[in-house]
Design an enzyme around this catalytic site. Structure first.
Site, PDB file in Angstrom:
ATOM      1  N   GLU A 185     -92.806  54.487-125.781  1.00 38.18           N
ATOM      2  CA  GLU A 185     -93.715  53.552-125.116  1.00 38.18           C
ATOM      3  C   GLU A 185     -94.585  54.243-124.070  1.00 38.18           C
ATOM      4  O   GLU A 185     -95.797  54.043-124.032  1.00 38.18           O
ATOM      5  CB  GLU A 185     -92.904  52.421-124.454  1.00 38.18           C
ATOM      6  CG  GLU A 185     -93.770  51.431-123.671  1.00 38.18           C
ATOM      7  CD  GLU A 185     -92.962  50.296-123.059  1.00 38.18           C
ATOM      8  OE1 GLU A 185     -91.726  50.278-123.217  1.00 38.18           O
ATOM      9  OE2 GLU A 185     -93.582  49.416-122.425  1.00 38.18           O
ATOM     10  N   GLU A 210     -88.905  39.485-116.440  1.00 38.81           N
ATOM     11  CA  GLU A 210     -90.186  39.335-117.141  1.00 38.81           C
ATOM     12  C   GLU A 210     -90.308  37.988-117.852  1.00 38.81           C
ATOM     13  O   GLU A 210     -90.692  37.927-119.012  1.00 38.81           O
ATOM     14  CB  GLU A 210     -90.372  40.483-118.128  1.00 38.81           C
ATOM     15  CG  GLU A 210     -90.347  41.844-117.443  1.00 38.81           C
ATOM     16  CD  GLU A 210     -90.578  42.989-118.421  1.00 38.81           C
ATOM     17  OE1 GLU A 210     -91.376  43.889-118.087  1.00 38.81           O
ATOM     18  OE2 GLU A 210     -89.973  42.972-119.507  1.00 38.81           O
ATOM     19  N   ASP A 244     -88.814  52.021-115.252  1.00 39.15           N
ATOM     20  CA  ASP A 244     -88.968  51.543-116.625  1.00 39.15           C
ATOM     21  C   ASP A 244     -89.369  52.639-117.608  1.00 39.15           C
ATOM     22  O   ASP A 244     -90.516  52.663-118.048  1.00 39.15           O
ATOM     23  CB  ASP A 244     -89.984  50.399-116.661  1.00 39.15           C
ATOM     24  CG  ASP A 244     -90.049  49.748-118.035  1.00 39.15           C
ATOM     25  OD1 ASP A 244     -89.158  50.013-118.862  1.00 39.15           O
ATOM     26  OD2 ASP A 244     -90.992  48.976-118.273  1.00 39.15           O
TER      27      ASP A 244
END
Lengths: 713, 713
Positions: B405, B303, B377
């Site tokens: 998240e 990322e 993820d």
């Protein structure tokens, strides 16, 4: 090793009481009265209370009495169903004539009376008001009497707020960043509103109500139009619904370009009919959701914010358009006078007066112009803004900054009431001697039909609300002065100390002394003798008098101190920028003459030779150096005073303040050493006797960087 | 009106207990034992305790015992100066042979024993360990026995952590923003460190020590090199000094390009000698300041983070360079396997395996590769990462995400222990049946010399630490499982409920049931049957399966669900991306066959026709719809269960959870209505009986925007 064990144990002891003594309870602790004689007196005279429960506000008042008495008297105090038998009687309005001898008319909407009365031979304490809010304020005041250990055998209090709109300004962004905030992030969790009502919203409202604060501007003056969209209005409504029960109205900041950004219009010209219609509809929409919405606060044509001048219109044009939109619903517009043109001005401190004075009388009846206490920007010390007294036909409201942007931010103990009082008591001479700033903002001097005062909040989501525990005293002092600006800084500190720590004489006297000296100490180690705006750029943390490369000349410290080999200070006399001429002749004369100009404003109004002889007989250079040293010494004195209280104050709060005082002492030395070494490059003189040698070189201080200092932007 | 009064009063009641019941005390409340018989038993058998105070850690243990017993027994319990007379004896090491019958060798560095012994006819409770930390863990465990109302007449407990490094990962930036944080901002107030030690640092360390967490990574994996400069290292030291007394080591994230950014070098190539020398010096500098510094956590070439591949080197080259730098000081490097190339991959979930499997055996002894539980993820449900079991010569550590998240963020009650257990119990088959993921990470399967587990923290500066009160249960569960992954999710929940709320059967049973069902409920209303990565872009808040325009293909939900008129799901079989081949043959075979693939992973591994017949006999479409509905129904069931506890739980925490459950129900409906209407555009089928009609149109949901959703970026 032993030392470490001790430290650990010490820290840990703090932890044990930590749950209780983290500062969350503010000044509303209601701990059991420590003085036994007094406790008995209170217990004997308070057996029960009567409080009608005919409204949400009275339900709050009733609960507050119950909680307060329970805690302070350490016994359950019953609520009577009739006033007759009760020891304390809450009475709202004049049903069946009200109570004899009370001048209800004079009390107005929010005033209250507390007095001993006798009903059928029974001694009672009466709390009377015209409104539920007035009664709530009376209840909080009565509990304050107990918390501060007053005799309640002979009470005869009439208290009426001198100013109508007593508001907090929150510079809180929708992402919860607080501009110039040093206590965590915004209390307003916009993401979980309206579904989730955080307990803190309630606790916040209660704390404000206890001071008589009756309005809150939820959003930053550097505004975001999104808060005016329906999604956010529903969130604002949820907060308004909580605050209403505490007598608090909600206000929002209006971004002047909102008609373009969320309205899809091509212009935000205040004289454009579409624009006017858009704001009228928007106001109607808001009041449909929040019937008692307070109105708008606007920062326009200042520091990049859009405004009427973008369209060649005046501030009056802009304010009046918004005023017309909220007028049908009883709303007001608070329009800030903190403006400066993007062109480089001859003297920035003159601009607000220059732009607004000519507009006097051109604003609608429901507009207040909000003026910062000084002509520049919340500096440690400024003379009062010359606008006060200069706009007889335009209600001016005061804007104080409670958050310590320039006053030591989150780490310095600085009690602001002395500064607030200094401003309020300043004489404008506009209607002869005694025309104080206080008389301007409470409306007496010019018969303003509407009055207001604003404090830029220092509140965040830190557990203790204000980061530094003593920041609570500034929130408290602002609220108390907003209600009654005649209260003395000492009296307010006395109240706060007793409610926050204890009524033990040693504790009260010691902390009182620390608080009273703290403001002057800070002025001395930061900007003595009228110096101003010599702090770091952007974050405003720490000294940086050498900065000369900021975006525009008047953002640079060098623009303000003007130090050169001859001397230091900004010449604002008739032979300089002539800013003195914005004051009444008596003052202009006094400020203009270096002999009569008060020394605390000397370098604000004069460029003074390094060897100029001060009242002390010292040269300016020596005096300047010794002022910086004095500031440091004062902080060290505060440290000693605080240390003397170990054991008289719970360990957690004791250590909290002790650690911060150590940081403050370090920062005071930093200011002294950085500023003096820099000014020394111009004065070319040695530090006088009694001034400590700097710890580091000037270059060292000039190299310091703080990319993540809090509250920036 | 009355309704409003009630609401106000209600909110206000909450306020009254607010100071006490704001959740700050976590699971360490130590309230008086409610069961009287038990209280008597405890009081009788605990008259005094002996705890040597020869170290900061033991000073903490001693204080904890004092506080805990004071609270639980509601009486002062004396500390004896000699072990002989005490009811509880803390014994560290084997001075004069230690205690008979204890296998000190097996206890290792951190294990402990708690058992009843008799000394000279006196009954005692012995807490023995080889180290001070072990004793502290034993003390916390003993207090947990009391808090959870265990009989202490016959205690014989030996507890040894199965994993060496049990760490929290804080994704906290230096500006205090917490990436994927939903509980305010970072606890670390970098600005006021090192001068000011916030009480929370101490409380944080204590809470972690109570679970046996022995390491914390203070900074975000998206790292900032500044934290490695001296100014910040002094701040890190201040935290390390506090945490040390609680057995906790401090780690930092190392930005791979630091040698360029703060070192002034031209490259960060791990094979460059200057770069290697720079890291060696930096490590030496850090260990000089923090002698027990834990080491580095690194996110590289992922990322946008820099890494060894920028210089054509491997992850092993990068990790080994850092490992060599900290090795002399006993430090470790935790190198994340969460990587994906910037080129568009054929199937992103295959990349970690593809890149790291070939590097097995190429890492230094003090490197652990940190692998997320699933190959993608932290999705609501993923099959375990195929790397587990595939790198016998490289210690793999587990990375769980405690912060929610993708699991409802700050507003959803989701108990994560069942998910953690599901992963830990998954069988890799790499050494035959029973080769569970747990056996990989605790080192048994491959005899790893060093073992570790990491949890991405859900902690912020909200008063209750985790935003949602039930987030505390996930912090608690992670810590308990890190110590002993054989504990059941039910047992951990039972402990947490009793310590956090009460041991009343109705309370324990009801909350237990809510917690156990909450994970599956969330999977159902978000991503049932193996769906994944269909949330909003960036903030990851709410559903957005329609997104197809993100920066790169594998950032788009459409890349993952691949819905079309034929069916839905990502074909990862041998005829698709062949991700199945990364698993052991037994599993590859099972996953590859649509008939044998577990339905919870069906759409993860297969593109399935809308009318495919599920085990239930329903078509895929009907099953999918009913799963979403079931998720919503489960939340409503939780609401009913919670409401049944009114009165059994203090009003403040009751209302806190009640309000959040209402928000959760709304969000569950949002997921259902948005996803089903969107997938319906492909399936072209009606919603089956029993599925509620959507509240809004698909367009409505597609238009929703959340510019200030928390935790972003």
């Amino acid at each position: 090793m032993i030392k470490k064990i001790l430290l650990t144990t010490l820290l840990f002891c703090a932890f044990l009481v930590g749950f209780a003594e983290n500062g969350y309870r503010l000044w509303l602790r209601y701990d059991k009265i420590a003085n036994n004689a007094l406790l008995q007196q209170y217990r004997n005279s308070i057996q029960s209370f009567y409080c009608p429960e005919t409204s949400p506000i009275l339900a709050v008042a009733r609960k507050e009495l119950q909680t307060g008495l329970q805690g302070l008297l350490d016994k359950k105090t019953g609520a009577s169903t009739t006033p007759g038998a009760a020891s304390i009687v809450i009475s709202v309005g004049q049903k069946n004539g009200g109570t004899k001898g009370i001048d209800y008319a004079s009390l107005g909407k929010e005033g209250f009376v507390i007095r001993n009365i006798t009903t059928n031979g029974r001694k009672q304490i009466l709390i009377a008001a015209n409104s539920d809010a007035g009664a709530l304020y009376g209840v909080f005041h009565f509990l304050r009497l107990l918390q501060t250990n007053n005799d309640i055998q002979k009470v005869n209090i009439t208290s009426i707020p001198k100013i109508q709109h007593r508001v907090l300004n929150h510079w809180d962004n929708l992402n919860r960043h607080v501009e110039r905030g040093y206590a965590g992030i915004s209390l307003w969790n916009w993401h979980t509103l309206p579904g989730y009502i955080d307990q803190r919203y309630i606790d916040y409202a209660r704390a404000n109500a206890s001071l008589g604060i009756n309005g809150t501007v939820l959003t930053n003056v550097n505004a975001n139009a999104l808060v005016l969209t329906d999604t956010y209005l529903q969130k604002v409504k949820a907060l308004a619904d909580v605050f209403r029960s505490y007598g608090i109205k909600v206000f929002l900041t209006a971004r002047f370009s909102a008609p373009i950004e969320i309205g899809g219009l091509k212009t935000a010209d205040p004289l454009n009919e579409e624009v006017q219609a858009w704001w009228k509809e928007k106001a109607a929409e808001i009041y449909k959701v929040i019937p008692d919405f307070g109105g708008f606060l606007v920062k326009a044509n200042s520091e990049g914010q859009p405004g009427p001048q973008n369209y060649g219109r005046t501030h009056a044009d802009g304010a009046n358009m918004l005023a017309d939109a909220v007028a049908p619903f009883g709303g007001i517009v608070m329009w800030r006078a903190f403006v400066y043109t993007n062109e480089n001005p001859e003297d920035r401190v003159k601009q607000a007066y220059t732009e607004f004075k000519p507009l006097d009388g051109k604003f609608r009846k429901n507009v207040l112009v909000q003026v910062k206490n000084g002509p520049l920007d919340f500096q440690p010390r400024e003379p009062f803004s010359p606008l006060f007294g200069a706009m007889p036909q335009t209600p001016l409201m005061m804007e104080f900054q409670i958050t310590q942007e320039y006053l030591g931010q989150g780490t310095n103990l600085v009690y602001e009431a002395p500064m607030f009082k200094e401003v309020l008591q300043s004489d404008t001479y506009r209607q002869g001697e005694g025309s104080t700033v206080a008389k301007v903002i409470d409306g007496r001097l010019h018969d303003y039909p509407v009055t207001g005062i604003a404090g830029v909040s220092n509140i965040g989501n830190d557990i203790n609300w204000t980061g530094h525990l003593f920041g609570q005293a500034n929130w408290y002092a602002y609220g108390r002065l907003a209600w009654d600006h005649q209260l003395s800084a000492t009296q307010i500190a006395d109240e706060w100390i007793r409610q926050t720590f204890s009524s033990k004489k040693a504790v009260v006297d010691t902390i009182q002394s620390m608080m009273q000296n703290s403001y002057e100490a800070m002025v001395n180690y930061m900007t003595p003798l009228g110096l101003h705006h010599i702090m770091g750029t952007g974050h405003h943390y720490g000294p940086a008098p050498w900065i000369d490369n900021a975006g525009r000349p008047d953002w640079n410290p060098v623009y303000y101190h003007r130090a050169d080999e001859k001397g230091i200070g900004f010449d604002r006399t008739t032979s300089g920028s002539n800013a003195v001429s914005q004051y009444a002749p008596e003052l202009a004369k006094r400020f203009n003459n270096i002999q009569t100009c008060p020394e605390e404003y000397l370098l604000w109004f004069h460029h003074v030779p390094w060897n100029y002889t001060m009242k002390s007989g010292r040269t300016l250079w020596d005096e300047l150096c010794l002022r910086y040293q004095k500031g440091v010494d004062e902080v060290r004195r505060m440290q000693k005073q605080w240390d003397s209280l170990r054991g008289s104050i719970d360990e957690e709060r004791f250590r909290h303040v002790q650690m911060l005082l150590a940081v403050q002492e370090e920062e005071a030395r930093w200011w002294r050493d950085a500023c003096l070494q820099y000014f020394q490059t111009f004065s070319k003189q040695l530090l006088p006797e009694g001034v400590e040698k700097p710890a580091h070189s000037l270059e060292y201080y000039q190299k310091l960087k703080f990319p993540y200092a809090p509250g920036n932007g």
